[in-house]
Structure formats: C-alpha cells, structure tokens
Design a protein around this motif. Structure first.
Motif, PDB file in Angstrom:
ATOM      1  N   ILE A   2       0.555  -6.075  -0.875  1.00 57.77           N
ATOM      2  CA  ILE A   2       1.672  -5.960   0.042  1.00 57.77           C
ATOM      3  C   ILE A   2       0.972  -6.330   1.427  1.00 57.77           C
ATOM      4  O   ILE A   2      -0.196  -6.671   1.615  1.00 57.77           O
ATOM      5  CB  ILE A   2       1.900  -4.598   0.064  1.00 57.77           C
ATOM      6  N   SER A   3       1.793  -6.273   2.480  1.00 56.67           N
ATOM      7  CA  SER A   3       1.540  -6.695   3.725  1.00 56.67           C
ATOM      8  C   SER A   3       0.924  -5.315   4.346  1.00 56.67           C
ATOM      9  O   SER A   3       1.207  -4.459   3.893  1.00 56.67           O
ATOM     10  CB  SER A   3       2.602  -7.124   4.523  1.00 56.67           C
ATOM     11  N   ARG A   4       0.306  -5.670   5.387  1.00 58.08           N
ATOM     12  CA  ARG A   4      -0.383  -4.401   6.168  1.00 58.08           C
ATOM     13  C   ARG A   4       0.693  -3.445   6.660  1.00 58.08           C
ATOM     14  O   ARG A   4       0.443  -2.133   6.732  1.00 58.08           O
ATOM     15  CB  ARG A   4      -1.203  -4.525   7.317  1.00 58.08           C
ATOM     16  N   GLN A   5       1.878  -4.045   7.148  1.00 66.19           N
ATOM     17  CA  GLN A   5       2.840  -3.178   7.573  1.00 66.19           C
ATOM     18  C   GLN A   5       3.504  -2.178   6.563  1.00 66.19           C
ATOM     19  O   GLN A   5       3.943  -1.128   6.786  1.00 66.19           O
ATOM     20  CB  GLN A   5       3.719  -3.890   8.279  1.00 66.19           C
ATOM     21  N   HIS A   6       3.604  -2.940   5.172  1.00 70.34           N
ATOM     22  CA  HIS A   6       4.237  -2.194   4.280  1.00 70.34           C
ATOM     23  C   HIS A   6       3.300  -1.265   3.730  1.00 70.34           C
ATOM     24  O   HIS A   6       3.493  -0.288   3.102  1.00 70.34           O
ATOM     25  CB  HIS A   6       4.622  -3.258   3.129  1.00 70.34           C
ATOM     26  N   ALA A   7       1.907  -1.569   3.733  1.00 76.52           N
ATOM     27  CA  ALA A   7       0.746  -0.628   3.443  1.00 76.52           C
ATOM     28  C   ALA A   7       0.851   0.605   4.336  1.00 76.52           C
ATOM     29  O   ALA A   7       0.549   1.763   3.635  1.00 76.52           O
ATOM     30  CB  ALA A   7      -0.566  -1.279   3.608  1.00 76.52           C
TER      31      ALA A   7
ATOM     32  N   GLN B 189       1.553   6.401   4.483  1.00 81.68           N
ATOM     33  CA  GLN B 189       1.970   7.552   5.168  1.00 81.68           C
ATOM     34  C   GLN B 189       3.251   8.288   3.973  1.00 81.68           C
ATOM     35  O   GLN B 189       2.989   9.676   3.974  1.00 81.68           O
ATOM     36  CB  GLN B 189       3.323   7.073   6.153  1.00 81.68           C
ATOM     37  N   ARG B 190       3.979   7.643   3.034  1.00 82.29           N
ATOM     38  CA  ARG B 190       4.530   8.256   2.159  1.00 82.29           C
ATOM     39  C   ARG B 190       3.611   9.306   1.245  1.00 82.29           C
ATOM     40  O   ARG B 190       3.752  10.238   0.518  1.00 82.29           O
ATOM     41  CB  ARG B 190       5.338   7.298   1.330  1.00 82.29           C
ATOM     42  N   VAL B 191       2.460   8.711   0.752  1.00 85.49           N
ATOM     43  CA  VAL B 191       1.676   9.173  -0.019  1.00 85.49           C
ATOM     44  C   VAL B 191       0.970  10.499   0.749  1.00 85.49           C
ATOM     45  O   VAL B 191       0.741  11.293  -0.027  1.00 85.49           O
ATOM     46  CB  VAL B 191       0.586   8.232  -0.398  1.00 85.49           C
ATOM     47  N   LYS B 192       0.568  10.227   2.078  1.00 84.36           N
ATOM     48  CA  LYS B 192      -0.044  11.231   2.621  1.00 84.36           C
ATOM     49  C   LYS B 192       1.097  12.607   2.808  1.00 84.36           C
ATOM     50  O   LYS B 192       0.545  13.777   2.645  1.00 84.36           O
ATOM     51  CB  LYS B 192      -0.166  10.905   4.072  1.00 84.36           C
ATOM     52  N   GLU B 193       2.215  12.407   2.702  1.00 84.68           N
ATOM     53  CA  GLU B 193       3.577  13.336   2.973  1.00 84.68           C
ATOM     54  C   GLU B 193       3.389  14.177   1.571  1.00 84.68           C
ATOM     55  O   GLU B 193       3.537  15.430   1.468  1.00 84.68           O
ATOM     56  CB  GLU B 193       4.767  12.908   3.249  1.00 84.68           C
TER      57      GLU B 193
ATOM     58  N   GLU C 278     -10.558   4.120   2.186  1.00 86.88           N
ATOM     59  CA  GLU C 278     -10.690   3.626   3.553  1.00 86.88           C
ATOM     60  C   GLU C 278     -10.903   4.639   4.545  1.00 86.88           C
ATOM     61  O   GLU C 278     -11.660   4.446   5.633  1.00 86.88           O
ATOM     62  CB  GLU C 278      -8.983   3.222   3.864  1.00 86.88           C
ATOM     63  N   VAL C 279     -10.343   5.823   4.451  1.00 87.59           N
ATOM     64  CA  VAL C 279     -10.691   7.059   5.409  1.00 87.59           C
ATOM     65  C   VAL C 279     -12.157   7.320   5.597  1.00 87.59           C
ATOM     66  O   VAL C 279     -12.840   7.505   6.384  1.00 87.59           O
ATOM     67  CB  VAL C 279      -9.902   8.140   5.158  1.00 87.59           C
ATOM     68  N   ALA C 280     -12.669   6.902   4.324  1.00 88.12           N
ATOM     69  CA  ALA C 280     -14.402   7.402   4.205  1.00 88.12           C
ATOM     70  C   ALA C 280     -15.216   6.319   4.612  1.00 88.12           C
ATOM     71  O   ALA C 280     -16.283   6.558   4.743  1.00 88.12           O
ATOM     72  CB  ALA C 280     -14.663   7.811   2.631  1.00 88.12           C
ATOM     73  N   GLY C 281     -14.266   5.218   4.921  1.00 84.22           N
ATOM     74  CA  GLY C 281     -15.049   3.968   5.765  1.00 84.22           C
ATOM     75  C   GLY C 281     -15.480   2.970   4.778  1.00 84.22           C
ATOM     76  O   GLY C 281     -16.252   2.287   4.918  1.00 84.22           O
ATOM     77  N   GLU C 282     -15.188   3.145   3.590  1.00 85.59           N
ATOM     78  CA  GLU C 282     -15.725   2.006   2.393  1.00 85.59           C
ATOM     79  C   GLU C 282     -14.585   0.796   2.273  1.00 85.59           C
ATOM     80  O   GLU C 282     -15.212  -0.045   1.679  1.00 85.59           O
ATOM     81  CB  GLU C 282     -15.582   3.093   1.153  1.00 85.59           C
ATOM     82  N   LEU C 283     -13.441   0.936   2.801  1.00 92.61           N
ATOM     83  CA  LEU C 283     -12.617  -0.228   2.627  1.00 92.61           C
ATOM     84  C   LEU C 283     -11.761  -0.368   4.072  1.00 92.61           C
ATOM     85  O   LEU C 283     -11.683   0.789   4.713  1.00 92.61           O
ATOM     86  CB  LEU C 283     -11.519   0.034   1.590  1.00 92.61           C
ATOM     87  N   THR C 284     -11.534  -1.250   4.270  1.00 92.95           N
ATOM     88  CA  THR C 284     -10.541  -1.714   5.587  1.00 92.95           C
ATOM     89  C   THR C 284      -9.049  -1.658   5.055  1.00 92.95           C
ATOM     90  O   THR C 284      -8.756  -1.844   3.859  1.00 92.95           O
ATOM     91  CB  THR C 284     -11.114  -2.889   6.150  1.00 92.95           C
ATOM     92  N   ARG C 285      -8.176  -1.469   6.142  1.00 98.96           N
ATOM     93  CA  ARG C 285      -6.769  -1.600   5.849  1.00 98.96           C
ATOM     94  C   ARG C 285      -6.517  -2.744   5.178  1.00 98.96           C
ATOM     95  O   ARG C 285      -5.563  -3.036   4.342  1.00 98.96           O
ATOM     96  CB  ARG C 285      -6.039  -1.267   7.084  1.00 98.96           C
ATOM     97  N   ARG C 286      -7.172  -4.088   5.652  1.00104.57           N
ATOM     98  CA  ARG C 286      -6.733  -5.273   5.428  1.00104.57           C
ATOM     99  C   ARG C 286      -6.853  -5.482   3.672  1.00104.57           C
ATOM    100  O   ARG C 286      -6.264  -5.963   2.803  1.00104.57           O
ATOM    101  CB  ARG C 286      -7.418  -6.398   5.841  1.00104.57           C
TER     102      ARG C 286
END
Length: 564
Positions: free
Chosen positions: A165-170, A175-179, A149-157
C-alpha cells in the motif's frame, strides 16, 4: 564493532558475492537475516506451529531468487515483502476448521511469551507484548512490521512496500492498529485487576484471546469505574518499543527442510555449485540463539539496540582546522575542543576570509546568546529560487522520509519535536548527495530548543518536560532552533533519520526577506528571543554538521563532521 557505513558496505558486498556464487557469502546472508524474518513471521502468527514452515519457505524463496535482485540496497525490503507474501499465502491456505483449532501445548511457543521472557520485558513493555495476543491476524501482521519500524529495524517505506500500500494508506492502517493495541492493553491491565464484575463476565471466556471477547471486555472496561481507573500513567506503545531488540531465535527453534522435488542443485542460479552444506544446516538444524544486544539487520546498517535514554552510537569524527585543506582527512579529537560560538567569537579577518576553504568551518556546540541580544546583520546572497521534490511545503514525519532541493536560494527547515509521543535519544537528519555548496546561515523561530520551558523552571529544557520525557541530542551536536535557515547553490537531499525520539521536519523554500524578518522580529515573551545569524557572506560560513557529498545506503550513517 562496525560503524554504520562500514556495515553498509559489508552487506552490499556480501549480497553481490552471494549473487556471484560465493557460498560463504550466502551462508552469512542466511545466518544474518534469519532473526529478522523469524521476528516478523513469529509476531504475525503469534508463534503458531506454522511459523517454522513460513520462515523456511521465506528463506528458501529468497535464496532461490537472489539472482533476480538488481539493487543490493533494497535487499531488506525485498526480503520483508517475501515474508509477508508467505504469511498471507499461509492464511489463504488454511481451512475454516483449521482457523479455529487450538494448538496443543508445547507444539508452538506463544510469541508474546517469547518476547517477554527472552527480552526480559517488565511493566508496560510486557503489557504491550501480551496485548498483541488480542489482535486479529491482519492487525498482527501489520503490528509485526510497525514494531520493527519503531524499534529502528525497518523504515515506513519498507513497511508500506511489504503490505503493498501507499505510505499515506500505511499511516492510516498503523493508526488503527495502534488504537486496537491500546484497547487490548486496557484488557490486559483489567484482567490483572480485581474487578468482581469483570471476573464474573470472564467466567464464560475460554481463555483464548479473540476479537469477540476483545470487544466484549472493552465494552465492560469503558463503562466500569473500577477497570477504567488507571492510576498509573500509561506510556504510548511506540515509546515503549523504542530500542527493544529483535527476539533471539530460540535455541530449540528448528526448520524441517522439505525440499520436495528440489535438489541441492536447484539454487544454481544463485550459487553456481548449489547450496553449501552450511546453508542447509542453518535451515534444517536448531538455530544458534542470537544475542539481543546487537543485531545485524536493517539492510546495510549495523543496528545497535539502545534504551530510549542512550545517545545514538556514532563514529567520532571531528572537523579539520580552518587552515587544513578541505581534501585532508579529519583529525581526531574531542568535538568540544573545536566548538565555535558564532555569537561570541570574533569575526575572522578579511585575509582569513579570502583564504578560507569552503567546508573548513563546521557547526559545532555553541553558547546561546542572551535572550535580548540582537543578531548580526544577515548578508544577502544571490537567489534565483529553490525547487523542492516535496513541493512548496514538504512535511516529513517518518524515518526515511526525504526531500531533494535544487537551485540557488534560501531554505527553511522547521523542527517539530514530540516528546509526548516518544522521548529519548534523537538521531539527527542528514544532508546527502551534495552538489555545489550548502551553508547554515541563520537560526530563528523565536525559540532555541534548550531554552527553559518556563521562567520558573530554569533546569528544564525546551526539548521536553518531566511529565512527557526529554529529547536528548547526540554529544557534540549543534543546538538547533525551531527554525533553521540554509542557503543552497546546487542540489542536496535532506533525510529524516528518526530512530528513538519522535520528531518531524517541515521544509520550505524561502527568501532572504523572510529570514531577515524572522531573526530580527524581537525577543517577545518568555523563552522567545531574537534569532542568530551565522552567515559571514563568505565561504567560511558554517555548513551543516550532517552533510556529505556521498549518498550512503542509510543516511543515518553520515558522520557528525561534514564531508564537503
């Protein structure tokens, strides 16, 4: 090289042809999408020997079920969802004994190592790749999607749909994975250091990263003045991952085609005469390495991999002259030669206003008015109200987020630029599916984005700083202000095309009174200034640069010149 729009049309046609039984189209799909699947599975499993089996099963299921895909534009998200299901199914099939087994050397390639070697990552980018080894299986699965997603290959949807899961849950999960990834980066840095206490602690470690030792080492680092002393500025992971290409499929990567009870005719639902020999070869013999410079991925978009400092690649299309009929094709030429300066150019005569065609005057690069220059009068257009699919206050933070506006009245688009999270080149938002008319009537918010950060730093721009990095606009882009105002009579969709630099948009239906108050509120202090009125009250008022009546599969493909 294909433009975004051309690549989108090509892939939609290729998918349709493959569904109709075209063997060559099916071959192209397999070859074109194997790198994306390989990267998702490889990173999720960190190069475990099962990668071969999971990639094989994903591609075979996609080929088998291609006929059931109704919308070619959803092919990428559909394929990614299949890959994630195969990854989860593989995890459920593994026995506890197999969960703890070590892979003999040479049986599988560590994906973090492949990423470092094949993309020639150094410094903190290398650190991020190596830190992925310390994540649990579930976190690595999500990381495999977030990285793309960050590299521009996928969207958050697409990320949310793949995980189910929902975008809000995603957003919470990401965020937890980033931490955890940042904690793991700290471990990688510390293990490369010379802390004697850490060296003594790690003597009992078997060298295989796992969650137990991640927590144990992280606890030491938090309480250790030596390991916790980071003299080098730590760049957020998402800034480091921008523009990183897909890892090329290794030349020695093989997929052992185990059809079991299937035969070559099993795919007749997709290709009337069964799989072609070329597809079977692609799935059963060493894959040809894919160049890291450009990758056909992103479901109908041609993704050109760039560094964060490179401007996004775009088709150079320039608006027609004011006298050219709106239906005529745009004439080529440098954007700068057709730039307009609303604050400096003389107003068109009354006869010119009567004959101007809607859409013939397009925003382009302009000169900033002086900070104490009052704006022109703002004409008041008829307004019955605008409704928004995002409600009275829509917030859009991720690539692919969009809002549809309908009605007659004024709209505020407020920019939120975050170079502290991710700097570099910015891909502008776009207006698509326009029905009716859309004008760019005013700019306000007390700040133009290229204003100096401070009165003492005349060379710095308001879109970043030397400490956090800068946001870079595409060449020929109209400089935006914190608040941009538009007038709509019809309906249109605004989409965030975040790819590279980090930004968000807030969208509010508003009123003429609110626009007038903003642009005339006064210069204030520092970089604050009066707003700028662009509205002439006629059809020659500028329209947004990135607007079209078409609805492309990827809104980021909208040309710089408006198509209205």
């Amino acid at each position: 090289m294909r433009t975004y729009a051309e690549a989108g049309r090509h892939w939609r046609a290729t998918i349709a042809d493959a569904q109709a039984g075209d063997r060559r189209a099916l071959d192209e799909l397999v070859a074109g999408w194997l790198p994306l699947v390989y990267n998702i599975v490889g990173r999720a499993l960190n190069g475990h020997a099962d990668v071969d089996d999971v990639v094989q099963e994903t591609m075979l299921r996609a080929v088998d079920n291609l006929g059931s895909l109704r919308d070619p534009d959803s092919f990428r998200s559909w394929l990614v969802a299949i890959a994630m299901r195969q990854i989860r199914d593989r995890a459920r099939r593994r026995t506890p004994q197999r969960l703890d087994e070590s892979v003999p050397p040479g049986e599988a390639a560590d994906f973090a190592e492949l990423t470092v070697l094949r993309l020639q990552l150094e410094g903190q980018r290398r650190e991020v790749a190596e830190a992925a080894r310390w994540l649990d299986d579930e976190d690595r699965q999500l990381l495999s999607l977030w990285w793309l997603e960050v590299a521009g290959e996928l969207t958050r949807r697409e990320l949310a749909a793949a995980v189910g899961i929902s975008r809000q849950h995603a957003a919470v999960r990401v965020q937890r994975v980033k931490e955890r990834l940042e904690v793991s980066r700290g471990i990688v840095r510390a293990l490369d250091g010379a802390c004697p206490d850490l060296r003594e602690l790690s003597t009992r470690w078997n060298g295989r990263p796992d969650s137990v030792w991640r927590k144990r080492l992280a606890r030491h680092i938090r309480g250790c003045g030596y390991c916790g002393d980071t003299r080098e500025s730590v760049v957020p992971a998402e800034r480091l991952l921008v523009g990183i290409a897909l890892v090329p499929v290794p030349a020695g990567f093989t997929i052992s085609l185990a059809l079991g009870g299937k035969t070559a005719a099993a795919a007749t639902g997709t290709a009337s005469a069964g799989w072609s020999a070329k597809v079977l070869t692609a799935l059963s013999k060493p894959a040809v390495a894919v160049t890291a410079g450009a990758t056909l991925a992103a479901g109908g978009a041609y993704v050109v991999v760039q560094t964060p400092d490179d401007p996004p690649a775009r088709a150079a299309v320039v608006p027609t002259a004011a006298s050219t009929p709106a239906t005529a094709p745009s004439a080529p030429g440098p954007a700068a030669s057709r730039s307009v300066s609303p604050s400096l150019s003389p107003s068109p005569s009354a006869s010119e206003r009567r004959t101007a065609r809607y859409g013939s005057v397009v925003d382009a690069v302009d000169s900033a008015p002086g900070p104490h220059t009052p704006p022109a009068a703002l004409p008041e257009r008829p307004a019955s109200g605008v409704t928004s699919s995002g409600g009275a206050h829509a917030t859009m933070n991720h690539r692919g987020d969009g809002v549809t506006l309908s009605g007659q009245g004024y709209v505020l688009v407020r920019w939120q630029i975050s170079p502290q999270y991710r700097s570099g080149a910015l891909v502008m938002p776009s207006w698509t599916g326009l029905k009716g008319k859309l004008f760019h009537v005013a700019s306000g918010g007390g700040r133009r984005m290229d204003d100096p950060v401070s009165a003492t730093d005349a060379t710095a721009t308001g879109m970043g700083s030397t400490a956090t990095g800068y946001i870079v606009l595409p060449s020929g882009t109209q400089q935006m202000w914190q608040n941009e105002y538009f007038y709509l009579a019809g309906s249109v969709t605004l989409t965030v095309n975040e790819r590279g630099a980090d930004y968000g948009l807030n969208v509010f239906p508003t009123t003429w009174d609110a626009v007038e108050k903003d642009v005339t509120s006064g210069p204030g202090q520092g970089a604050k200034r009066y707003g700028l009125v662009r509205d002439t009250g006629e059809d020659d008022t500028p329209v947004p640069q990135y607007v079209t009546r078409e609805t492309p599969a990827d809104p980021a493909t909208v040309p710089q010149a408006s198509r209205v």
